[in-house]
Write a protein that holds these residues in place. Sequence first.
Motif, PDB file in Angstrom:
ATOM      1  N   ILE A  22      -1.970   3.048  -9.053  1.00 42.75           N
ATOM      2  CA  ILE A  22      -2.138   2.648  -7.863  1.00 42.75           C
ATOM      3  C   ILE A  22      -3.042   1.344  -7.980  1.00 42.75           C
ATOM      4  N   GLN A  23      -4.222   1.425  -8.731  1.00 43.91           N
ATOM      5  CA  GLN A  23      -5.051   0.026  -8.845  1.00 43.91           C
ATOM      6  C   GLN A  23      -4.283  -1.224  -9.312  1.00 43.91           C
ATOM      7  N   LYS A  24      -3.508  -0.998 -10.444  1.00 43.55           N
ATOM      8  CA  LYS A  24      -2.931  -1.876 -11.125  1.00 43.55           C
ATOM      9  C   LYS A  24      -1.986  -2.791 -10.073  1.00 43.55           C
ATOM     10  N   TYR A  25      -1.088  -1.714  -9.482  1.00 40.83           N
ATOM     11  CA  TYR A  25      -0.017  -2.272  -8.624  1.00 40.83           C
ATOM     12  C   TYR A  25      -0.669  -2.968  -7.473  1.00 40.83           C
ATOM     13  N   CYS A  26      -1.817  -2.582  -6.883  1.00 41.29           N
ATOM     14  CA  CYS A  26      -2.364  -3.196  -5.828  1.00 41.29           C
ATOM     15  C   CYS A  26      -3.271  -4.613  -6.036  1.00 41.29           C
ATOM     16  N   GLU A  27      -4.078  -4.462  -7.271  1.00 45.93           N
ATOM     17  CA  GLU A  27      -4.606  -5.377  -7.770  1.00 45.93           C
ATOM     18  C   GLU A  27      -3.765  -6.618  -8.305  1.00 45.93           C
ATOM     19  N   THR A  41       0.925  -1.171   0.108  1.00 43.68           N
ATOM     20  CA  THR A  41       0.164  -0.100  -0.152  1.00 43.68           C
ATOM     21  C   THR A  41       0.807   1.046   0.025  1.00 43.68           C
ATOM     22  N   LYS A  42       1.894   1.403   0.847  1.00 37.75           N
ATOM     23  CA  LYS A  42       2.939   2.436   0.712  1.00 37.75           C
ATOM     24  C   LYS A  42       3.426   2.664  -0.511  1.00 37.75           C
ATOM     25  N   GLU A  43       3.927   1.489  -1.090  1.00 41.89           N
ATOM     26  CA  GLU A  43       4.662   1.423  -2.299  1.00 41.89           C
ATOM     27  C   GLU A  43       3.757   2.238  -3.467  1.00 41.89           C
ATOM     28  N   SER A  44       2.490   1.720  -3.229  1.00 46.53           N
ATOM     29  CA  SER A  44       1.457   2.241  -4.601  1.00 46.53           C
ATOM     30  C   SER A  44       1.359   3.669  -4.240  1.00 46.53           C
ATOM     31  N   LEU A  45       1.355   4.265  -3.065  1.00 49.05           N
ATOM     32  CA  LEU A  45       1.378   5.755  -2.863  1.00 49.05           C
ATOM     33  C   LEU A  45       2.291   6.434  -3.762  1.00 49.05           C
ATOM     34  N   TYR A  46       3.480   6.071  -3.482  1.00 50.11           N
ATOM     35  CA  TYR A  46       4.495   6.619  -4.567  1.00 50.11           C
ATOM     36  C   TYR A  46       4.448   6.511  -5.964  1.00 50.11           C
ATOM     37  N   ILE A  47       3.837   5.133  -6.275  1.00 49.47           N
ATOM     38  CA  ILE A  47       3.677   4.750  -7.661  1.00 49.47           C
ATOM     39  C   ILE A  47       2.665   6.013  -8.143  1.00 49.47           C
ATOM     40  N   GLY A  48       1.610   6.086  -7.424  1.00 51.75           N
ATOM     41  CA  GLY A  48       0.568   7.173  -7.807  1.00 51.75           C
ATOM     42  C   GLY A  48       1.181   8.560  -7.979  1.00 51.75           C
ATOM     43  N   ILE A  49       2.022   8.858  -6.831  1.00 55.33           N
ATOM     44  CA  ILE A  49       2.607  10.299  -6.898  1.00 55.33           C
ATOM     45  C   ILE A  49       3.311  10.400  -7.999  1.00 55.33           C
ATOM     46  N   ARG A  50       4.028   9.578  -8.712  1.00 59.32           N
ATOM     47  CA  ARG A  50       5.030   9.731  -9.764  1.00 59.32           C
ATOM     48  C   ARG A  50       4.248  10.239 -10.981  1.00 59.32           C
ATOM     49  N   GLU A  51       2.898   9.704 -10.937  1.00 59.97           N
ATOM     50  CA  GLU A  51       1.972  10.065 -12.013  1.00 59.97           C
ATOM     51  C   GLU A  51       1.409  11.448 -11.999  1.00 59.97           C
ATOM     52  N   ILE A  63      -3.015  12.482  -2.192  1.00 55.56           N
ATOM     53  CA  ILE A  63      -3.164  11.035  -2.691  1.00 55.56           C
ATOM     54  C   ILE A  63      -3.220   9.844  -1.381  1.00 55.56           C
ATOM     55  N   GLU A  64      -3.956   9.234  -1.461  1.00 56.38           N
ATOM     56  CA  GLU A  64      -4.359   8.269  -0.092  1.00 56.38           C
ATOM     57  C   GLU A  64      -4.886   7.005  -0.513  1.00 56.38           C
TER      58      GLU A  64
END
Length: 272
Positions: free
Chosen positions: A150-155, A126-136, A200-201
């Motif tokens: 975020i969705q792709k990484y977590c799913e 979940t924390k990794e997905s936060l930074y993946i989202g921030i990059r976008e 972003i959360e």
Amino acid sequence: MIQIKTREEIELMRESALIVSKTLGEVAKAIKPGVTTLQLDKIAEECIRDQGAVPGFLGLYDFPNTLCMSPNSQVVHGIPNNDPLKEGDIISIDCGALKNGFYGDHAYTFPVGEIDAETEKLLQVTKESLYIGIREFKKNNRVGDVGFAIQKYCEDHGYGVVRELVGHGLGRKMHEDPEMPNYGKRGRGKKFVEGMVVAIEPMINMGTQRIRQHNDGWTITTLDNKPSAHFEHDVALVDGKPELLSTFAYIYDALGISSNEEDEFRQNALVL
């Protein structure tokens, strides 16, 4: 309508965001089995007021406390109470502060003592997905680009991405345009422009994406009662790139964690 911020306003927002960051760091020092969420809430309120700000959540939409405290299967908006935390719990702590007319708002999910490996992985992803989202969150991208990432990484890790709860714009109001879902399609939604500030959360469930709201009007839990994790940063669009206004550095200092995960999102080094 999206409220664009000047550089001066972004710096005021950085101050508000860092008040929240410092507060979460103080709360982190007190998290252990046996402590109650009401005790942590008191620490947070005092810390925010000591920094010349006021709690951003207290009284907002009639919320009764300074912190949203959401353990285990609670996703968000949990109300502090006198139930002691237990070894192996996780607790999402969401905090807001208002100073100089601007809000800061971010969140972190903490382990309580030792947690099992499966739950530890949920927090990590979940924390990794936060930074993946921030990059976008960059010039000419759109809301859907952040949500998709975020969705792709977590799913891809087998987790459920909550649909009913979203991130948001931030500024003189706690919740501004645009809404920032943690799911979406690339190239869809509002375009990002210079001077935007968003929270972003990712709110990510170990099992089903489905949730339910409790009778108190606030507490939200996973439908299958499996754990949920929640991490949040405040981010401005500066020179076409994401600039972090908040930090987890105070939390990491309290917990003895070394990390450079935020460095790529800062034009200037953070001075603690």
